[in-house]
Scaffold this motif. Structure first.
Motif, PDB file in Angstrom:
ATOM      1  N   ASN A 114      19.432  29.975  21.271  1.00 44.81           N
ATOM      2  CA  ASN A 114      19.651  28.884  22.202  1.00 44.81           C
ATOM      3  C   ASN A 114      18.623  28.976  23.336  1.00 44.81           C
ATOM      4  OD1 ASN A 114      21.784  28.306  20.555  1.00 44.81           O
ATOM      5  ND2 ASN A 114      23.350  28.941  21.989  1.00 44.81           N
ATOM      6  N   PRO A 115      18.064  27.853  23.784  1.00 46.80           N
ATOM      7  CA  PRO A 115      16.994  27.877  24.785  1.00 46.80           C
ATOM      8  C   PRO A 115      17.377  28.536  26.116  1.00 46.80           C
ATOM      9  CG  PRO A 115      17.112  25.738  23.749  1.00 46.80           C
ATOM     10  CD  PRO A 115      18.307  26.515  23.278  1.00 46.80           C
ATOM     11  N   THR A 116      18.649  28.585  26.442  1.00 43.52           N
ATOM     12  CA  THR A 116      19.064  29.189  27.709  1.00 43.52           C
ATOM     13  C   THR A 116      19.312  30.689  27.592  1.00 43.52           C
ATOM     14  OG1 THR A 116      21.372  28.675  27.198  1.00 43.52           O
ATOM     15  CG2 THR A 116      20.141  27.062  28.515  1.00 43.52           C
ATOM     16  N   ASN A 117      19.107  31.255  26.416  1.00 44.76           N
ATOM     17  CA  ASN A 117      19.362  32.671  26.150  1.00 44.76           C
ATOM     18  C   ASN A 117      18.181  33.496  26.655  1.00 44.76           C
ATOM     19  OD1 ASN A 117      19.987  35.171  25.120  1.00 44.76           O
ATOM     20  ND2 ASN A 117      20.220  34.477  23.015  1.00 44.76           N
ATOM     21  N   VAL A 118      18.345  34.186  27.784  1.00 47.57           N
ATOM     22  CA  VAL A 118      17.292  35.018  28.362  1.00 47.57           C
ATOM     23  C   VAL A 118      17.911  36.337  28.790  1.00 47.57           C
ATOM     24  CG1 VAL A 118      15.590  35.218  30.220  1.00 47.57           C
ATOM     25  CG2 VAL A 118      16.039  32.989  29.174  1.00 47.57           C
ATOM     26  N   GLY A 119      17.233  37.437  28.532  1.00 47.21           N
ATOM     27  CA  GLY A 119      17.712  38.738  28.967  1.00 47.21           C
ATOM     28  C   GLY A 119      17.731  39.738  27.830  1.00 47.21           C
ATOM     29  N   SER A 120      18.434  40.849  28.053  1.00 50.16           N
ATOM     30  CA  SER A 120      18.516  41.879  27.023  1.00 50.16           C
ATOM     31  C   SER A 120      19.972  42.274  26.800  1.00 50.16           C
ATOM     32  CB  SER A 120      17.691  43.100  27.419  1.00 50.16           C
ATOM     33  OG  SER A 120      18.229  43.682  28.582  1.00 50.16           O
ATOM     34  N   ARG A 121      20.228  42.807  25.615  1.00 48.02           N
ATOM     35  CA  ARG A 121      21.575  43.238  25.263  1.00 48.02           C
ATOM     36  C   ARG A 121      21.487  44.204  24.078  1.00 48.02           C
ATOM     37  NH1 ARG A 121      20.954  38.013  23.633  1.00 48.02           N
ATOM     38  NH2 ARG A 121      21.215  37.569  21.437  1.00 48.02           N
ATOM     39  N   THR A 122      22.577  44.897  23.830  1.00 48.96           N
ATOM     40  CA  THR A 122      22.675  45.803  22.692  1.00 48.96           C
ATOM     41  C   THR A 122      23.614  45.192  21.662  1.00 48.96           C
ATOM     42  OG1 THR A 122      22.318  47.726  24.103  1.00 48.96           O
ATOM     43  CG2 THR A 122      23.313  48.124  21.949  1.00 48.96           C
ATOM     44  N   GLU A 123      23.137  45.101  20.430  1.00 50.45           N
ATOM     45  CA  GLU A 123      23.926  44.565  19.333  1.00 50.45           C
ATOM     46  C   GLU A 123      24.247  45.696  18.354  1.00 50.45           C
ATOM     47  OE1 GLU A 123      21.828  40.166  19.209  1.00 50.45           O
ATOM     48  OE2 GLU A 123      21.224  41.653  17.742  1.00 50.45           O
ATOM     49  N   THR A 124      25.441  45.644  17.775  1.00 48.12           N
ATOM     50  CA  THR A 124      25.866  46.658  16.822  1.00 48.12           C
ATOM     51  C   THR A 124      26.261  46.001  15.504  1.00 48.12           C
ATOM     52  OG1 THR A 124      26.706  48.037  18.623  1.00 48.12           O
ATOM     53  CG2 THR A 124      27.503  48.548  16.410  1.00 48.12           C
ATOM     54  N   ALA A 125      25.800  46.571  14.412  1.00 52.17           N
ATOM     55  CA  ALA A 125      26.227  46.172  13.067  1.00 52.17           C
ATOM     56  C   ALA A 125      26.938  47.376  12.462  1.00 52.17           C
ATOM     57  CB  ALA A 125      25.034  45.765  12.210  1.00 52.17           C
ATOM     58  N   THR A 126      28.129  47.149  11.915  1.00 50.70           N
ATOM     59  CA  THR A 126      28.921  48.238  11.356  1.00 50.70           C
ATOM     60  C   THR A 126      29.348  47.894   9.935  1.00 50.70           C
ATOM     61  OG1 THR A 126      29.779  48.763  13.562  1.00 50.70           O
ATOM     62  CG2 THR A 126      30.989  49.661  11.694  1.00 50.70           C
ATOM     63  N   LEU A 127      29.208  48.860   9.042  1.00 48.65           N
ATOM     64  CA  LEU A 127      29.695  48.726   7.675  1.00 48.65           C
ATOM     65  C   LEU A 127      31.046  49.417   7.599  1.00 48.65           C
ATOM     66  CD1 LEU A 127      29.355  48.048   4.639  1.00 48.65           C
ATOM     67  CD2 LEU A 127      28.211  50.272   4.410  1.00 48.65           C
ATOM     68  N   LEU A 128      32.035  48.713   7.061  1.00 50.66           N
ATOM     69  CA  LEU A 128      33.371  49.274   6.886  1.00 50.66           C
ATOM     70  C   LEU A 128      33.789  49.123   5.430  1.00 50.66           C
ATOM     71  CD1 LEU A 128      33.518  47.155   9.648  1.00 50.66           C
ATOM     72  CD2 LEU A 128      35.443  48.654  10.006  1.00 50.66           C
ATOM     73  N   ASP A 129      34.717  49.940   5.022  1.00 50.80           N
ATOM     74  CA  ASP A 129      35.405  49.723   3.749  1.00 50.80           C
ATOM     75  C   ASP A 129      36.842  49.428   4.139  1.00 50.80           C
ATOM     76  OD1 ASP A 129      36.126  49.479   1.123  1.00 50.80           O
ATOM     77  OD2 ASP A 129      35.899  51.595   0.620  1.00 50.80           O
ATOM     78  N   GLY A 130      37.208  48.153   4.111  1.00 51.96           N
ATOM     79  CA  GLY A 130      38.488  47.714   4.669  1.00 51.96           C
ATOM     80  C   GLY A 130      38.433  47.872   6.178  1.00 51.96           C
ATOM     81  N   SER A 131      39.291  48.706   6.737  1.00 51.36           N
ATOM     82  CA  SER A 131      39.280  48.927   8.184  1.00 51.36           C
ATOM     83  C   SER A 131      38.636  50.262   8.554  1.00 51.36           C
ATOM     84  CB  SER A 131      40.716  48.879   8.724  1.00 51.36           C
ATOM     85  OG  SER A 131      41.499  49.892   8.117  1.00 51.36           O
ATOM     86  N   ARG A 132      38.122  50.999   7.557  1.00 50.66           N
ATOM     87  CA  ARG A 132      37.530  52.322   7.801  1.00 50.66           C
ATOM     88  C   ARG A 132      36.028  52.213   8.030  1.00 50.66           C
ATOM     89  NH1 ARG A 132      35.638  56.767   4.262  1.00 50.66           N
ATOM     90  NH2 ARG A 132      35.784  55.263   2.582  1.00 50.66           N
ATOM     91  N   PRO A 133      35.545  52.515   9.262  1.00 49.31           N
ATOM     92  CA  PRO A 133      34.109  52.471   9.542  1.00 49.31           C
ATOM     93  C   PRO A 133      33.352  53.520   8.738  1.00 49.31           C
ATOM     94  CG  PRO A 133      35.394  52.631  11.572  1.00 49.31           C
ATOM     95  CD  PRO A 133      36.330  52.873  10.431  1.00 49.31           C
TER      96      PRO A 133
END
Length: 145
Positions: A114-133
């Motif tokens: 989005n054009p108004t999106n400026v700055g920095s952040r931390t993103e996390t991707a997690t693989l789970l099997d059901g509810s178990r990370p």
């Protein structure tokens, strides 16, 4: 003229984004790989490739993307389509079909910044099997105007 030259050279060295970077994590016999840009510009359309595998069968493989993935971003498509989507503890969860041991699955996500999106952040991707990370990847993202 010097300012324009410096701006163009900075672009050649990916200062303003779009070139993907690779992140991966392995734990509990599973591997998660994320390939996506860490530097973005407002209005950019880009792709994220997530692949995951495990030594053992994943009966209910789930990819969870933390909330910052969706802040001022538009998810245009996800292929292959997940079996279901739901709100998870830390973000949005995409459930995929059973994955046999030793096999690899790849998921492609198409995004718009989005054009108004400026700055920095931390993103996390997690693989789970059901509810178990199983495995998790953190990445820092910078968005330029």
């Amino acid at each position: 003229m010097a300012a324009l030259s410096a701006f163009l050279i900075a672009g050649l060295f990916n200062v303003f984004g779009q070139r993907p970077s690779q992140s991966s994590a392995s734990a509990q016999g599973a591997t998660l790989r994320v390939s996506t840009p860490t530097r973005l510009r407002g209005g950019l359309i880009f792709q994220t490739r997530v692949s995951f595998s495990a030594d053992h069968t994943l009966r209910h493989p789930v990819l969870e993307l933390s909330d910052p993935w969706f802040e001022s971003m538009t998810l245009n498509s996800i292929q292959p389509a997940p079996v279901s989507e739901a709100r998870g503890a830390d973000g949005v969860r995409f459930l995929f079909g059973k994955l046999g041991g030793g096999k690899t699955a790849a998921v492609y996500l198409e995004w718009s910044v989005n054009p108004t999106n400026v700055g920095s952040r931390t993103e996390t991707a997690t693989l789970l099997d059901g509810s178990r990370p199983l495995a998790s990847v953190d990445r820092n993202v910078v968005t330029f105007p």
